[in-house]
Scaffold this motif. Sequence first.
Motif, mmCIF file in Angstrom:
data_model
loop_
_atom_site.group_PDB
_atom_site.id
_atom_site.type_symbol
_atom_site.label_atom_id
_atom_site.label_comp_id
_atom_site.label_asym_id
_atom_site.label_seq_id
_atom_site.Cartn_x
_atom_site.Cartn_y
_atom_site.Cartn_z
ATOM 1 N N LEU A 55 0.309 4.079 -2.827
ATOM 2 C CA LEU A 55 0.050 5.440 -2.503
ATOM 3 C C LEU A 55 1.227 6.541 -2.985
ATOM 4 O O LEU A 55 0.617 7.543 -3.498
ATOM 5 C CB LEU A 55 -0.139 5.442 -0.903
ATOM 6 N N MET A 56 2.505 6.176 -2.669
ATOM 7 C CA MET A 56 3.587 6.888 -3.237
ATOM 8 C C MET A 56 3.520 7.211 -4.642
ATOM 9 O O MET A 56 3.890 8.035 -5.139
ATOM 10 C CB MET A 56 4.833 6.492 -2.541
ATOM 11 N N GLY B 48 -1.203 3.943 -9.003
ATOM 12 C CA GLY B 48 -1.253 3.143 -7.725
ATOM 13 C C GLY B 48 -1.640 1.813 -7.823
ATOM 14 O O GLY B 48 -1.027 1.027 -6.964
ATOM 15 N N PRO C 10 0.864 -1.249 0.020
ATOM 16 C CA PRO C 10 0.080 -0.006 -0.105
ATOM 17 C C PRO C 10 0.972 1.250 0.073
ATOM 18 O O PRO C 10 0.469 2.297 -0.580
ATOM 19 C CB PRO C 10 -0.866 -0.023 1.378
ATOM 20 N N LEU C 11 2.080 1.196 0.700
ATOM 21 C CA LEU C 11 2.840 2.530 0.645
ATOM 22 C C LEU C 11 3.518 2.665 -0.635
ATOM 23 O O LEU C 11 3.363 4.165 -1.164
ATOM 24 C CB LEU C 11 4.100 2.186 1.627
ATOM 25 N N GLY D 152 0.805 -1.006 -6.559
ATOM 26 C CA GLY D 152 0.434 -1.925 -5.323
ATOM 27 C C GLY D 152 0.240 -3.053 -5.527
ATOM 28 O O GLY D 152 0.526 -3.962 -4.801
ATOM 29 N N ALA E 274 0.782 6.879 -6.824
ATOM 30 C CA ALA E 274 -0.115 7.765 -7.079
ATOM 31 C C ALA E 274 0.364 9.360 -6.779
ATOM 32 O O ALA E 274 0.072 10.283 -7.389
ATOM 33 C CB ALA E 274 -1.509 7.367 -6.706
ATOM 34 N N PHE E 275 1.179 9.329 -5.437
ATOM 35 C CA PHE E 275 1.298 10.715 -4.999
ATOM 36 C C PHE E 275 2.254 11.409 -6.060
ATOM 37 O O PHE E 275 2.071 12.870 -6.260
ATOM 38 C CB PHE E 275 1.848 10.677 -3.676
#
Length: 320
Positions: free
Chosen positions: A191-192, A238, A187-188, A242, A194-195
Amino acid sequence: MAALWPLWGLSPGGSFWQRFAFWADALDPLLLLAPADEIRRSRLLLQNSGKTLSEPIQDDQMRKAFLLSLSSVHPDTDKIIPVLFRPPAFLPICLPLVIVSSLHLQAKATFFSQFVFHSYTTGFALINGNSTTKAEEYSVQEKQIFYSLGAISYAACIGAFPLVFMNRYTMKSPLMELIVRKLLPAPLLGLMSAFTVAVVRSPEFEHGIEVVDRNGKVVGVSQKAGEKAVRETALSRGVLFGTTFFLPNVLTYFVQRAKLAKTPRNLAVVRMLFTTLVLGGMLPASLSMFPQRGEIKRADLETEILSSTEEPVLFYNRGI
């Protein structure tokens, strides 16, 4: 961009599976070997074909020309994309970076590997995004570079933080090892990933991107279309990474439980094989989540665009 939009009738559309099949062909690494002259001839062939946005591909030569164009030329600027940042290069370059990032390394090594990984994926997002038209080009590029460096550093720090936290407080229980090394990375990283896309392409929803009608005529510049393009691309990135981090760990766990790989070396080989297969399948799947030729309803656009056209649906370049 207006001269390029009529070619988008050849772009992957239709159902998810139709787009998936199209991207599977467009990601062929052999397309990277095409010289610049061949790419330009393909563009010229497409531009002289008289195709419109609503006409499908029927000729094999035209399909090959568009595959080469889609994989080599930026649809917004009509410039040939640098080889390392073309879609067919994404898998060969990302695969070793993903494998290294998924290894059970120490905090410093994890930070470095993820810094390199996010540097490449952020550069890919920057080069394959939209250009903006409502600000000075230099100031936008300068801001994007600054944002990129900040996003890359932040993402790498977040990726390494759980290991730093665990080592700092000597929390090395089996449960903590399971959480930090098995459950958190997927998940990290998702998320990163996508960020970083959202950050590096933020000028698109700050300044807007061009929207066109079915004939390729530019109707206006829309911040809402830019926001939609960035949101869709960030979500697809993401999901891509992921899943690529999570699924191989699950499959490897079942192989380990079944005792099909009896040594750590064999288990590492199995994990790398699963990572290769999952990334290879998820890359065209993530690119197919949303059409490359994005659509947005006229009613969802800004007031100044509403007064410029009566078309119920307008189009924009989503980017990659």
